[in-house]
Enzyme design. Sequence first.
Site, PDB file in Angstrom:
ATOM      1  N   ASP A  66       0.812  -1.218   0.000  1.00 52.35           N
ATOM      2  CA  ASP A  66       0.000   0.000   0.000  1.00 52.35           C
ATOM      3  C   ASP A  66       0.845   1.268   0.000  1.00 52.35           C
ATOM      4  O   ASP A  66       0.447   2.279  -0.589  1.00 52.35           O
ATOM      5  CB  ASP A  66      -0.945   0.002   1.216  1.00 52.35           C
ATOM      6  CG  ASP A  66      -2.150  -0.891   0.966  1.00 52.35           C
ATOM      7  OD1 ASP A  66      -2.101  -1.684   0.005  1.00 52.35           O
ATOM      8  OD2 ASP A  66      -3.138  -0.792   1.722  1.00 52.35           O
ATOM      9  N   ASN A  94      -4.820  -2.048  -4.083  1.00 50.23           N
ATOM     10  CA  ASN A  94      -6.016  -2.186  -3.244  1.00 50.23           C
ATOM     11  C   ASN A  94      -5.879  -1.284  -2.023  1.00 50.23           C
ATOM     12  O   ASN A  94      -6.337  -1.614  -0.941  1.00 50.23           O
ATOM     13  CB  ASN A  94      -6.176  -3.650  -2.828  1.00 50.23           C
ATOM     14  CG  ASN A  94      -7.592  -3.957  -2.344  1.00 50.23           C
ATOM     15  OD1 ASN A  94      -8.482  -3.097  -2.420  1.00 50.23           O
ATOM     16  ND2 ASN A  94      -7.803  -5.151  -1.847  1.00 50.23           N
ATOM     17  N   GLN A 114     -12.761   7.263   5.586  1.00 50.88           N
ATOM     18  CA  GLN A 114     -11.708   7.722   4.665  1.00 50.88           C
ATOM     19  C   GLN A 114     -12.200   8.845   3.756  1.00 50.88           C
ATOM     20  O   GLN A 114     -11.408   9.625   3.242  1.00 50.88           O
ATOM     21  CB  GLN A 114     -11.183   6.559   3.827  1.00 50.88           C
ATOM     22  CG  GLN A 114     -10.267   5.638   4.608  1.00 50.88           C
ATOM     23  CD  GLN A 114      -9.709   4.511   3.744  1.00 50.88           C
ATOM     24  OE1 GLN A 114      -9.942   4.462   2.546  1.00 50.88           O
ATOM     25  NE2 GLN A 114      -8.982   3.614   4.376  1.00 50.88           N
ATOM     26  N   ASP A 135     -10.490  -2.345  12.382  1.00 52.34           N
ATOM     27  CA  ASP A 135      -9.514  -3.288  11.818  1.00 52.34           C
ATOM     28  C   ASP A 135      -9.038  -4.290  12.863  1.00 52.34           C
ATOM     29  O   ASP A 135      -9.031  -5.498  12.646  1.00 52.34           O
ATOM     30  CB  ASP A 135      -8.315  -2.529  11.238  1.00 52.34           C
ATOM     31  CG  ASP A 135      -8.683  -1.843   9.932  1.00 52.34           C
ATOM     32  OD1 ASP A 135      -9.751  -2.175   9.381  1.00 52.34           O
ATOM     33  OD2 ASP A 135      -7.925  -0.967   9.491  1.00 52.34           O
ATOM     34  N   LYS A 192     -14.408  -3.636   3.120  1.00 51.98           N
ATOM     35  CA  LYS A 192     -12.944  -3.552   3.213  1.00 51.98           C
ATOM     36  C   LYS A 192     -12.311  -4.400   2.095  1.00 51.98           C
ATOM     37  O   LYS A 192     -12.964  -4.660   1.094  1.00 51.98           O
ATOM     38  CB  LYS A 192     -12.485  -4.013   4.592  1.00 51.98           C
ATOM     39  CG  LYS A 192     -12.990  -3.120   5.717  1.00 51.98           C
ATOM     40  CD  LYS A 192     -12.188  -1.842   5.809  1.00 51.98           C
ATOM     41  CE  LYS A 192     -12.721  -0.984   6.940  1.00 51.98           C
ATOM     42  NZ  LYS A 192     -11.735  -0.207   7.602  1.00 51.98           N
ATOM     43  N   GLU A 193     -11.089  -4.867   2.301  1.00 49.07           N
ATOM     44  CA  GLU A 193     -10.391  -5.612   1.259  1.00 49.07           C
ATOM     45  C   GLU A 193     -11.253  -6.751   0.712  1.00 49.07           C
ATOM     46  O   GLU A 193     -11.147  -7.152  -0.430  1.00 49.07           O
ATOM     47  CB  GLU A 193      -9.072  -6.171   1.809  1.00 49.07           C
ATOM     48  CG  GLU A 193      -7.938  -5.163   1.872  1.00 49.07           C
ATOM     49  CD  GLU A 193      -8.013  -4.209   3.049  1.00 49.07           C
ATOM     50  OE1 GLU A 193      -9.081  -4.104   3.695  1.00 49.07           O
ATOM     51  OE2 GLU A 193      -7.002  -3.535   3.317  1.00 49.07           O
ATOM     52  N   ARG A 243     -15.451  -8.697   5.079  1.00 54.56           N
ATOM     53  CA  ARG A 243     -14.745  -9.362   6.183  1.00 54.56           C
ATOM     54  C   ARG A 243     -15.685 -10.094   7.134  1.00 54.56           C
ATOM     55  O   ARG A 243     -15.257 -11.028   7.817  1.00 54.56           O
ATOM     56  CB  ARG A 243     -13.902  -8.337   6.955  1.00 54.56           C
ATOM     57  CG  ARG A 243     -12.660  -7.936   6.204  1.00 54.56           C
ATOM     58  CD  ARG A 243     -11.882  -6.860   6.925  1.00 54.56           C
ATOM     59  NE  ARG A 243     -10.557  -6.718   6.333  1.00 54.56           N
ATOM     60  CZ  ARG A 243      -9.722  -5.721   6.610  1.00 54.56           C
ATOM     61  NH1 ARG A 243     -10.075  -4.775   7.466  1.00 54.56           N
ATOM     62  NH2 ARG A 243      -8.545  -5.669   6.049  1.00 54.56           N
ATOM     63  N   HIS A 274      -4.881  -9.159   3.935  1.00 56.73           N
ATOM     64  CA  HIS A 274      -3.794  -9.334   4.892  1.00 56.73           C
ATOM     65  C   HIS A 274      -4.295  -9.657   6.297  1.00 56.73           C
ATOM     66  O   HIS A 274      -3.733 -10.498   6.996  1.00 56.73           O
ATOM     67  CB  HIS A 274      -2.921  -8.074   4.917  1.00 56.73           C
ATOM     68  CG  HIS A 274      -3.685  -6.796   5.165  1.00 56.73           C
ATOM     69  ND1 HIS A 274      -3.224  -5.791   5.965  1.00 56.73           N
ATOM     70  CD2 HIS A 274      -4.909  -6.354   4.742  1.00 56.73           C
ATOM     71  CE1 HIS A 274      -4.087  -4.801   5.995  1.00 56.73           C
ATOM     72  NE2 HIS A 274      -5.122  -5.122   5.261  1.00 56.73           N
ATOM     73  N   ARG A 275      -5.373  -8.991   6.703  1.00 58.90           N
ATOM     74  CA  ARG A 275      -5.829  -9.208   8.089  1.00 58.90           C
ATOM     75  C   ARG A 275      -6.447 -10.596   8.268  1.00 58.90           C
ATOM     76  O   ARG A 275      -6.362 -11.176   9.347  1.00 58.90           O
ATOM     77  CB  ARG A 275      -6.811  -8.112   8.510  1.00 58.90           C
ATOM     78  CG  ARG A 275      -6.177  -6.754   8.468  1.00 58.90           C
ATOM     79  CD  ARG A 275      -6.757  -5.740   9.399  1.00 58.90           C
ATOM     80  NE  ARG A 275      -6.137  -4.468   9.128  1.00 58.90           N
ATOM     81  CZ  ARG A 275      -4.898  -4.123   9.493  1.00 58.90           C
ATOM     82  NH1 ARG A 275      -4.163  -4.944  10.199  1.00 58.90           N
ATOM     83  NH2 ARG A 275      -4.398  -2.947   9.168  1.00 58.90           N
ATOM     84  N   LYS A 323       0.592  -6.359   2.260  1.00 55.69           N
ATOM     85  CA  LYS A 323      -0.129  -5.074   2.257  1.00 55.69           C
ATOM     86  C   LYS A 323       0.294  -4.184   3.420  1.00 55.69           C
ATOM     87  O   LYS A 323       0.375  -2.977   3.285  1.00 55.69           O
ATOM     88  CB  LYS A 323      -1.626  -5.362   2.306  1.00 55.69           C
ATOM     89  CG  LYS A 323      -2.505  -4.146   2.100  1.00 55.69           C
ATOM     90  CD  LYS A 323      -3.934  -4.603   1.891  1.00 55.69           C
ATOM     91  CE  LYS A 323      -4.946  -3.481   1.963  1.00 55.69           C
ATOM     92  NZ  LYS A 323      -4.864  -2.504   0.912  1.00 55.69           N
ATOM     93  N   ALA A 341      24.203 -37.649  -6.518  1.00 51.27           N
ATOM     94  CA  ALA A 341      23.791 -37.156  -7.841  1.00 51.27           C
ATOM     95  C   ALA A 341      22.432 -37.669  -8.296  1.00 51.27           C
ATOM     96  O   ALA A 341      22.110 -37.624  -9.480  1.00 51.27           O
ATOM     97  CB  ALA A 341      24.850 -37.457  -8.889  1.00 51.27           C
TER      98      ALA A 341
HETATM   99  N1  LIG Z   1      15.080 -35.369 -12.196  1.00 51.30           N
HETATM  100  C1  LIG Z   1      16.177 -34.816 -12.723  1.00 51.30           C
HETATM  101  N2  LIG Z   1      16.363 -34.859 -14.032  1.00 51.30           N
HETATM  102  C2  LIG Z   1      17.463 -34.354 -14.590  1.00 51.30           C
HETATM  103  N3  LIG Z   1      18.446 -33.748 -13.892  1.00 51.30           N
HETATM  104  C3  LIG Z   1      18.313 -33.694 -12.594  1.00 51.30           C
HETATM  105  C4  LIG Z   1      17.171 -34.219 -11.944  1.00 51.30           C
HETATM  106  N4  LIG Z   1      17.302 -33.982 -10.631  1.00 51.30           N
HETATM  107  C5  LIG Z   1      18.494 -33.324 -10.494  1.00 51.30           C
HETATM  108  N5  LIG Z   1      19.090 -33.176 -11.686  1.00 51.30           N
HETATM  109  C6  LIG Z   1      20.390 -32.544 -11.913  1.00 51.30           C
HETATM  110  O1  LIG Z   1      21.361 -33.461 -11.477  1.00 51.30           O
HETATM  111  C7  LIG Z   1      22.448 -32.769 -10.897  1.00 51.30           C
HETATM  112  C8  LIG Z   1      22.726 -33.340  -9.519  1.00 51.30           C
HETATM  113  O2  LIG Z   1      21.651 -33.024  -8.662  1.00 51.30           O
HETATM  114  P1  LIG Z   1      21.850 -32.721  -7.114  1.00 51.30           P
HETATM  115  O3  LIG Z   1      23.072 -31.935  -6.894  1.00 51.30           O
HETATM  116  O4  LIG Z   1      20.560 -32.215  -6.631  1.00 51.30           O
HETATM  117  O5  LIG Z   1      22.088 -34.210  -6.582  1.00 51.30           O
HETATM  118  P2  LIG Z   1      22.335 -34.747  -5.130  1.00 51.30           P
HETATM  119  O6  LIG Z   1      21.658 -36.049  -5.037  1.00 51.30           O
HETATM  120  O7  LIG Z   1      21.953 -33.727  -4.116  1.00 51.30           O
HETATM  121  O8  LIG Z   1      23.890 -34.925  -5.130  1.00 51.30           O
HETATM  122  P3  LIG Z   1      24.894 -35.031  -3.874  1.00 51.30           P
HETATM  123  O9  LIG Z   1      24.404 -36.134  -3.035  1.00 51.30           O
HETATM  124  O10 LIG Z   1      26.187 -35.373  -4.501  1.00 51.30           O
HETATM  125  O11 LIG Z   1      24.882 -33.732  -3.196  1.00 51.30           O
HETATM  126  C9  LIG Z   1      22.063 -31.294 -10.901  1.00 51.30           C
HETATM  127  O12 LIG Z   1      22.711 -30.645 -11.965  1.00 51.30           O
HETATM  128  C10 LIG Z   1      20.590 -31.303 -11.107  1.00 51.30           C
HETATM  129  O13 LIG Z   1      20.118 -30.157 -11.793  1.00 51.30           O
END
Ligand SMILES: Nc1ncnc2c1ncn2[C@@H]1O[C@H](COP(=O)(O)OP(=O)(O)OP(=O)(O)O)[C@@H](O)[C@H]1O
Length: 672
Positions: free
Chosen positions: A52, A94, A180, A328, A355-356, A359, A400-401, A431, A461
């Site tokens: 606001d 608003n 107001q 309010d 009011k918004e 209420r 908000h409220r 808000k 990974a």
């Molecule tokens: N479902 C998915 N499909 C494709 N790429 C993915 C997917 N999920 C994650 N990635 C990519 O794979 C890579 C590894 O992911 P991330 O670092 O989250 O893995 P992690 O399991 O946390 O690894 P670590 O245990 O080593 O920390 C990242 O570049 C991420 O963007």
Amino acid sequence: MFDTAFLDLPPLVSARGTVRLPGSKSISNRVLLLAGLAEGSTAVHDLLDSDDTRVMLAALEQLGCTLQRDGAVLHVTGLGGHLQARQAQLFLGNAGTAMRPLTAALAVLAATQGGAFELSGVPRMHERPIGDLVDALRALGCPVADLGQPGYPPLRVGDGAVHALHTARPIPVRGDVSSQFLTALLLALPLVSADGPVVIEVVGELISKPYIEITLNLLARFGITVQREGWQRFTIPQGSAYRSPGSIHVEGDASSASYFIALGAIAGTDAPVRIEGVGLDAIQGDIRFVEAAQAMGAQVSGGPGWLEVRRGAWPLKGITLDCNHIPDAAMTLAVMALYADGPTRLTNIASWRVKETDRIAAMATELRQLGATVTEGPDFIEVQPLHAWRAAHIHTYDDHRMAMCLSLAAFNPLAGGSVPVRIADPKCVAKTFPDYFEALFSLVEPLPGAVPVIAVDGPTASGKGTLAAELAERLGYHLLDSGALYRAAALAARAAGVALDDGAGVAQVAAAMALRFQGQQVWLDGRDISDELRLETTGALASQVSVHPAVRQALHDVQLSFARVPGLVADGRDMGTVVFPGAALKVFLTASADQRAERRYKQLISKGISANIDSLRADIRARDERDMNRSAAPLKPAEDAVLLDNSQLGIEESVQRCLGWWHERRPFGRLA
Ligand SMILES: Nc1ncnc2c1ncn2[C@@H]1O[C@H](COP(=O)(O)OP(=O)(O)OP(=O)(O)O)[C@@H](O)[C@H]1O
Ligand SMILES: Nc1ccn([C@H]2C[C@H](O)[C@@H](COP(=O)(O)O)O2)c(=O)n1
């Protein structure tokens, strides 16, 4: 601010500590307009930063005011009563506190100096009446055109030509729909008082008088002393001109104080809730909420700029109260009523309907969602105490409220419940109080064991970190990357010259680490280790130190400490099996080793780090082997984990699957 679709509050049981309130919305926007109309520069301290006030600031800039920020102080150089821009299209969201006064001020400036301005807002603003103000401005001789439905914004004030205004005769304005309209005229008409005094006559019973007190008080700060005969007749003396006070301080928002006063009354059991920024000397009418809270049982003490509130009577006492003077803040009483010993009836609140949102209807609907019995009428609401609480998905109507009041229902364990409360669209608090939920969470304690945890485990990974971060972001939860702790422990051990196969030695180092996380950045004993932490080589070191039970033990409590309100998403190898065995959702994330090696390869290359896919595949296999076959907390799915092989899934698909499982486990029923 929580910019999520909804925010789940776990059941809460107590509150203590200090909250510093943001500036009052009513004062902020009045001060901004006065400073914008005045001659010279005004240093505004503690201005509210919210939706606001932002629309008011944008409008002032469009009109030619100069705004300069200097830390927490805003310097506004005003127009000195002279239009700089002759035309503008102003979008006022608003914000009634911007729409009404700007309509009046620009109508008289455009009529007397020549100009034309269009004022519009969000769809709800176009449903909020302004016809009584428009009638008064037209009676004065200002051209005002309806650009939509007559009596509602959007409007155009002025037609480019100069008009003589009828300031010699009293200007009538209705006072029984919104105060107001009167505020708008009081702020605008000093601009046309050069030739004689200007008189405003209120038609009908004036509602929300304390807001008029604020207007008169602030006008006086800007050099204009309005003479008042009761609440019916107001005279602006001839030759009134806005004089900047040089510097002005915006008091904390007394309406926002109501949530924390209620918090103290409901949950301030062993220590008070202290509120800073607004006190018993406040000029805002909503400070009289204190009396209403006391009538319900709150113990309140206070002084200039502060209040302390703790629980007195329990259950609270049901009351019947004419709330015309605190329209309010009175909404907060409707939720306190759930914790009372008998019915609470709030009367003379017809203004809630314009009011918004409507209420009265919204409050009745949402309290019923929680299980309450509520009676509503054109200008009252009656709420019965609640004992059989239901987990409710509270709709907030872009109000908000509604969001802030209903958050107090999360204390239901103090009145026989133990259910979480889902607040839809929590960012609507922007808000007036963008950090409301952060402030609330800094004061409260959950029911033991009630903080929800989502555990994401899986091999390296597999995408755990990515998935966990996305889930945390969308739910507004905290995030624990437990691997980072093992990685940091390995780096700390190496820096201390401790051999990685010395379990007791590494554990000692791990227990003494001073770790600080901020977004993607991590500091270990004051050193930024963010980049080093993510190296593949560091992951391999972490895998080595993580085999030691003593190291795992040293990091156990640190991990538990991440489980804070409103919730946690934790990723690692043993989140679901060892650290958070009671997690509400456990996901075991896998992907083929080839897929994971490929993802890691792409990840490293995208960061400009050279990599070899074959050696990555070999490293991943070695790490899997060690993590799965160690005796302490080996990597394996918890018995109640959901398995997710994301080899063929994109990140968003994985996130959606997990959110789907999460919704199934939550007690709120439908998704929307
Ligand atoms: N479902 C998915 N499909 C494709 N790429 C993915 C997917 N999920 C994650 N990635 C990519 O794979 C890579 C590894 O992911 P991330 O670092 O989250 O893995 P992690 O399991 O946390 O690894 P670590 O245990 O080593 O920390 C990242 O570049 C991420 O963007
Ligand atoms: N909960 C955890 C988290 C991590 N580890 C160990 C085993 C991992 O190979 C290593 C690095 O983890 P990452 O950052 O790749 O997730 O830390 C563990 O044993 N338990």
